[in-house]
Motif scaffolding. Sequence first.
Motif, PDB file in Angstrom:
ATOM      1  N   PHE A   1      -0.414  29.799  27.181  1.00  0.00           N
ATOM      2  CA  PHE A   1      -0.275  28.364  27.449  1.00  0.00           C
ATOM      3  C   PHE A   1      -0.384  28.087  28.947  1.00  0.00           C
ATOM      4  O   PHE A   1      -1.105  27.187  29.387  1.00  0.00           O
ATOM      5  CB  PHE A   1       1.071  27.863  26.918  1.00  0.00           C
ATOM      6  CG  PHE A   1       1.405  26.474  27.374  1.00  0.00           C
ATOM      7  CD1 PHE A   1       0.752  25.380  26.835  1.00  0.00           C
ATOM      8  CD2 PHE A   1       2.359  26.255  28.363  1.00  0.00           C
ATOM      9  CE1 PHE A   1       1.047  24.101  27.266  1.00  0.00           C
ATOM     10  CE2 PHE A   1       2.652  24.986  28.801  1.00  0.00           C
ATOM     11  CZ  PHE A   1       1.998  23.906  28.248  1.00  0.00           C
TER      12      PHE A   1
ATOM     13  N   LEU B   1      -2.956  25.860  31.195  1.00  0.00           N
ATOM     14  CA  LEU B   1      -2.544  24.815  32.130  1.00  0.00           C
ATOM     15  C   LEU B   1      -3.195  25.044  33.502  1.00  0.00           C
ATOM     16  O   LEU B   1      -3.651  24.105  34.155  1.00  0.00           O
ATOM     17  CB  LEU B   1      -1.018  24.826  32.256  1.00  0.00           C
ATOM     18  CG  LEU B   1      -0.379  23.670  32.989  1.00  0.00           C
ATOM     19  CD1 LEU B   1      -0.606  22.370  32.239  1.00  0.00           C
ATOM     20  CD2 LEU B   1       1.113  23.899  33.167  1.00  0.00           C
TER      21      LEU B   1
ATOM     22  N   LEU C   1      -6.851  24.067  33.270  1.00  0.00           N
ATOM     23  CA  LEU C   1      -7.028  22.616  33.230  1.00  0.00           C
ATOM     24  C   LEU C   1      -6.773  21.981  34.601  1.00  0.00           C
ATOM     25  O   LEU C   1      -7.607  21.239  35.130  1.00  0.00           O
ATOM     26  CB  LEU C   1      -6.064  22.026  32.197  1.00  0.00           C
ATOM     27  CG  LEU C   1      -6.226  20.542  31.945  1.00  0.00           C
ATOM     28  CD1 LEU C   1      -7.511  20.275  31.193  1.00  0.00           C
ATOM     29  CD2 LEU C   1      -5.050  19.998  31.155  1.00  0.00           C
TER      30      LEU C   1
ATOM     31  N   PHE D   1      -9.377  20.086  37.491  1.00  0.00           N
ATOM     32  CA  PHE D   1      -9.175  18.777  38.100  1.00  0.00           C
ATOM     33  C   PHE D   1      -9.091  18.877  39.621  1.00  0.00           C
ATOM     34  O   PHE D   1      -9.571  17.997  40.329  1.00  0.00           O
ATOM     35  CB  PHE D   1      -7.946  18.096  37.504  1.00  0.00           C
ATOM     36  CG  PHE D   1      -8.261  17.403  36.211  1.00  0.00           C
ATOM     37  CD1 PHE D   1      -8.597  16.066  36.212  1.00  0.00           C
ATOM     38  CD2 PHE D   1      -8.279  18.094  35.024  1.00  0.00           C
ATOM     39  CE1 PHE D   1      -8.932  15.421  35.029  1.00  0.00           C
ATOM     40  CE2 PHE D   1      -8.605  17.474  33.833  1.00  0.00           C
ATOM     41  CZ  PHE D   1      -8.935  16.140  33.833  1.00  0.00           C
ATOM     42  N   LEU D   2      -8.502  19.949  40.128  1.00  0.00           N
ATOM     43  CA  LEU D   2      -8.454  20.103  41.582  1.00  0.00           C
ATOM     44  C   LEU D   2      -9.862  20.216  42.157  1.00  0.00           C
ATOM     45  O   LEU D   2     -10.156  19.728  43.246  1.00  0.00           O
ATOM     46  CB  LEU D   2      -7.632  21.337  41.962  1.00  0.00           C
ATOM     47  CG  LEU D   2      -6.130  21.196  41.732  1.00  0.00           C
ATOM     48  CD1 LEU D   2      -5.422  22.506  42.001  1.00  0.00           C
ATOM     49  CD2 LEU D   2      -5.557  20.090  42.602  1.00  0.00           C
TER      50      LEU D   2
ATOM     51  N   VAL E   1      -0.791  17.129  40.343  1.00  0.00           N
ATOM     52  CA  VAL E   1      -1.757  18.082  39.807  1.00  0.00           C
ATOM     53  C   VAL E   1      -1.717  19.369  40.643  1.00  0.00           C
ATOM     54  O   VAL E   1      -1.694  20.480  40.113  1.00  0.00           O
ATOM     55  CB  VAL E   1      -3.180  17.484  39.814  1.00  0.00           C
ATOM     56  CG1 VAL E   1      -4.182  18.490  39.279  1.00  0.00           C
ATOM     57  CG2 VAL E   1      -3.215  16.219  38.969  1.00  0.00           C
TER      58      VAL E   1
ATOM     59  N   LEU F   1       1.502  21.207  39.838  1.00  0.00           N
ATOM     60  CA  LEU F   1       1.423  21.922  38.556  1.00  0.00           C
ATOM     61  C   LEU F   1       0.665  23.230  38.729  1.00  0.00           C
ATOM     62  O   LEU F   1       1.069  24.269  38.221  1.00  0.00           O
ATOM     63  CB  LEU F   1       0.692  21.072  37.509  1.00  0.00           C
ATOM     64  CG  LEU F   1       1.439  19.934  36.825  1.00  0.00           C
ATOM     65  CD1 LEU F   1       0.516  19.262  35.819  1.00  0.00           C
ATOM     66  CD2 LEU F   1       2.675  20.445  36.120  1.00  0.00           C
TER      67      LEU F   1
ATOM     68  N   VAL G   1       4.580  29.477  14.952  1.00  0.00           N
ATOM     69  CA  VAL G   1       3.873  28.445  15.713  1.00  0.00           C
ATOM     70  C   VAL G   1       4.882  27.428  16.257  1.00  0.00           C
ATOM     71  O   VAL G   1       4.805  27.017  17.424  1.00  0.00           O
ATOM     72  CB  VAL G   1       2.828  27.734  14.824  1.00  0.00           C
ATOM     73  CG1 VAL G   1       2.219  26.544  15.539  1.00  0.00           C
ATOM     74  CG2 VAL G   1       1.737  28.711  14.409  1.00  0.00           C
ATOM     75  N   PHE G   2       5.838  27.064  15.437  1.00  0.00           N
ATOM     76  CA  PHE G   2       6.888  26.133  15.866  1.00  0.00           C
ATOM     77  C   PHE G   2       7.665  26.702  17.069  1.00  0.00           C
ATOM     78  O   PHE G   2       7.869  26.028  18.067  1.00  0.00           O
ATOM     79  CB  PHE G   2       7.816  25.870  14.672  1.00  0.00           C
ATOM     80  CG  PHE G   2       9.184  25.370  15.040  1.00  0.00           C
ATOM     81  CD1 PHE G   2       9.386  24.027  15.358  1.00  0.00           C
ATOM     82  CD2 PHE G   2      10.277  26.235  15.069  1.00  0.00           C
ATOM     83  CE1 PHE G   2      10.650  23.576  15.699  1.00  0.00           C
ATOM     84  CE2 PHE G   2      11.536  25.779  15.417  1.00  0.00           C
ATOM     85  CZ  PHE G   2      11.722  24.448  15.734  1.00  0.00           C
TER      86      PHE G   2
ATOM     87  N   ALA H   1       5.605  26.617  20.103  1.00  0.00           N
ATOM     88  CA  ALA H   1       5.467  25.256  20.616  1.00  0.00           C
ATOM     89  C   ALA H   1       6.717  24.852  21.393  1.00  0.00           C
ATOM     90  O   ALA H   1       6.635  24.258  22.469  1.00  0.00           O
ATOM     91  CB  ALA H   1       5.205  24.282  19.468  1.00  0.00           C
ATOM     92  N   VAL H   2       7.891  25.188  20.861  1.00  0.00           N
ATOM     93  CA  VAL H   2       9.137  24.844  21.553  1.00  0.00           C
ATOM     94  C   VAL H   2       9.166  25.493  22.938  1.00  0.00           C
ATOM     95  O   VAL H   2       9.477  24.848  23.945  1.00  0.00           O
ATOM     96  CB  VAL H   2      10.361  25.289  20.727  1.00  0.00           C
ATOM     97  CG1 VAL H   2      11.637  25.143  21.548  1.00  0.00           C
ATOM     98  CG2 VAL H   2      10.458  24.477  19.447  1.00  0.00           C
TER      99      VAL H   2
ATOM    100  N   MET I   1       6.594  26.482  24.712  1.00  0.00           N
ATOM    101  CA  MET I   1       5.598  25.833  25.569  1.00  0.00           C
ATOM    102  C   MET I   1       6.160  24.554  26.164  1.00  0.00           C
ATOM    103  O   MET I   1       5.969  24.271  27.341  1.00  0.00           O
ATOM    104  CB  MET I   1       4.333  25.519  24.776  1.00  0.00           C
ATOM    105  CG  MET I   1       3.532  26.757  24.428  1.00  0.00           C
ATOM    106  SD  MET I   1       2.111  26.346  23.432  1.00  0.00           S
ATOM    107  CE  MET I   1       1.619  27.982  22.902  1.00  0.00           C
ATOM    108  N   LEU I   2       6.881  23.789  25.339  1.00  0.00           N
ATOM    109  CA  LEU I   2       7.448  22.542  25.850  1.00  0.00           C
ATOM    110  C   LEU I   2       8.460  22.835  26.949  1.00  0.00           C
ATOM    111  O   LEU I   2       8.462  22.179  27.997  1.00  0.00           O
ATOM    112  CB  LEU I   2       8.109  21.761  24.712  1.00  0.00           C
ATOM    113  CG  LEU I   2       8.651  20.389  25.133  1.00  0.00           C
ATOM    114  CD1 LEU I   2       7.502  19.478  25.537  1.00  0.00           C
ATOM    115  CD2 LEU I   2       9.468  19.754  24.032  1.00  0.00           C
TER     116      LEU I   2
ATOM    117  N   PHE J   1       6.551  23.993  30.007  1.00  0.00           N
ATOM    118  CA  PHE J   1       5.863  22.854  30.607  1.00  0.00           C
ATOM    119  C   PHE J   1       6.861  21.953  31.321  1.00  0.00           C
ATOM    120  O   PHE J   1       6.608  21.465  32.426  1.00  0.00           O
ATOM    121  CB  PHE J   1       5.119  22.072  29.521  1.00  0.00           C
ATOM    122  CG  PHE J   1       4.400  20.861  30.041  1.00  0.00           C
ATOM    123  CD1 PHE J   1       3.298  21.002  30.863  1.00  0.00           C
ATOM    124  CD2 PHE J   1       4.837  19.583  29.718  1.00  0.00           C
ATOM    125  CE1 PHE J   1       2.646  19.894  31.357  1.00  0.00           C
ATOM    126  CE2 PHE J   1       4.180  18.466  30.214  1.00  0.00           C
ATOM    127  CZ  PHE J   1       3.083  18.623  31.027  1.00  0.00           C
TER     128      PHE J   1
END
Lengths: 440, 173
Positions: A43, A47, A50, A54-55, A83, A86, A233-234, A237-238, A240-241, A244
């Motif tokens: 993950f 990030l 991504l 953008f940079l 950005v 991050l 997967v759940f 995801a937790v 990752m949150l 993040f």
Amino acid sequence: MASRLYQWIDQRLKLKPLEQTLLNEPIPGGASWNYIFGSATLFLFGLQALTGMFLMVYYVPATDHAYDTVQYIQHEVWGGWFVRGLHHWGASAVMMAIGLHMLQVFFDGAYKRPRELMWFVGIILLAIMLGFGFTGYLLPWDQNAYWATQVGINMVGSVPLIGDFLVKILRGGETLGALTISRFFAIHVAFLPAAIMFGIMLHLFILRRVGPAGPHDEAKAKAGSETFYPRQVFMDAVVMLVVFGIVSLLAFSVEFPLADRADPSDHSFIPVPEWYFLFFYQLLKYAPGAWGPLATWLLPTLFFTGLLLLPFLDRNPERQPSSRRVVLGAGLGFLIIVFGLLSISLRDLYAVPKRDPSVVRGIALVEQFHCKTCHRIHGEGVNVAPDLSFVADRRPDRDWHLQHFKDPQSVSPGSFMPKFPLNDKQLNDLTNYILTLKSE
Amino acid sequence: MEDGLSTPVGTRRSFFVKTTVFISSLIGISLAVPLIGYIITPAFQRRKKEWMSLGKADALPVGEPKAMDYTMTEKDGWQETQTTKGVWAVKQSNGEVTVFSPICPHLGCGYRWDQQDRLFKCPCHGSIYDLEGTVKAGPAPRPLDTLPSKIENGELLVQYEEFKSGLAKKVEL
Ligand code: FES
């Protein structure tokens, strides 16, 4: 609506079997919070990719623009500071995630047969990530970037026989400059991403061929498997949150500073590497004389060879920690050394009082213009003109000093201090230094 | 399903699925907002308008257009460039000064002052304007564009603007 669309696509592309293989992968012993490190790393890598893209929108990899474009991103583009934050904190986080992932695999003995190849590719991925860190550090072209990269490149130069050759290749020439920044940029945004994508794919491909290792406890593993989806997967995801959330919070609240523009002529600057290189930086302080060059290249080489060969050195098929005392002890010893060095290094760094770079330049000016041939500052120099040790107590006024340096007669008539040819930057640096001269 | 392979069912399953979807949308949106803003805002930034000095207004002869230029710093992203812009200034008979944009409103050529005929003429498609900027001939859709100007302490100040060409009305770019 969404399911109708899915059906329509499924009828044409036959996605059902694909979905089965992707989501119903068996996790031996069931889903577990132990297995989140790999997905957290993936993950964070996403990030980085991504935010990096953008940079690139505003960044220009040239010595005369890089610094300005990073300033522009940091201070002018809407959301630019976020950005960049991050990307910066994400880089640290990804290193941490990799470290934890490796520790978990090491502790669980998951690198053992039949997963040697996965470990092997994993170590290469680690090397690529360090490559990202090294090449990315130069790009803002500030003092830290310039001097830290100088140090890193010189370390490569200590490799016997081919060192000089490697250094030239890295720099793209005799000195660190335009050719260096453009090749570091290309490596950072094109070569390494291509390599790492391939490596990640291979890593995951092997994972799917041999299956996840599962718990080292045989009985638990035998008790049955659970599908990857939805519980693992759940959990992923937790995590990752949470990850993040931490990275964005850091990006939001701790600005990653930009030092002064890179100045190859300013040798007073002391660069500090990223924290994940700090333990090594500290180690080099203990490598005296002739040992220095050996430490700069031999140790890293040994370290990486050791890691790569680990599954072949440790041939004990047992995965229970209780029966792997030697290997786990060695790992623990390594960690103690690394964290010991890291903490000594951090303590030293915080012990050094951080000086404003402008004040440091001001001090250099005092030497350059021989101010101490007339003035005395904290016991040094001659008492012909006023002692300046605590001059800021008497004159806290910045404008007065600026005016005074430009034309001493104009603010203190009768002064025999000569006018010095200072430009605005020098005036500013000198005044900044003078204003620190107060009793506290 | 294979032997020994289990998967959550019922409300337990739907809890996992729903939370996963919720979390991914949350991360997605919190990234999308700053990133989209980051990419589009500079594209919609208007240039800053500043009053630029053209020099002393008294020096202008009445009814005699004068090409005046000034240098301004234009900010283009992170780059600052110095550009020199030329404009036409005319002191009308009532003492007021009109400043014309140097760009022909037809398709954007630079026009000149014909001293003999006392008219502004554009070499590209032959538009002709008089001292007040009114179209006398040619394809020009509107009079010459005036720029905001004022006189302060005897100095003639102007704001540089550009307008869309080819329209009957003056529309700022
Ligand atoms: S551009 Fe001036 S007449 Fe066409």
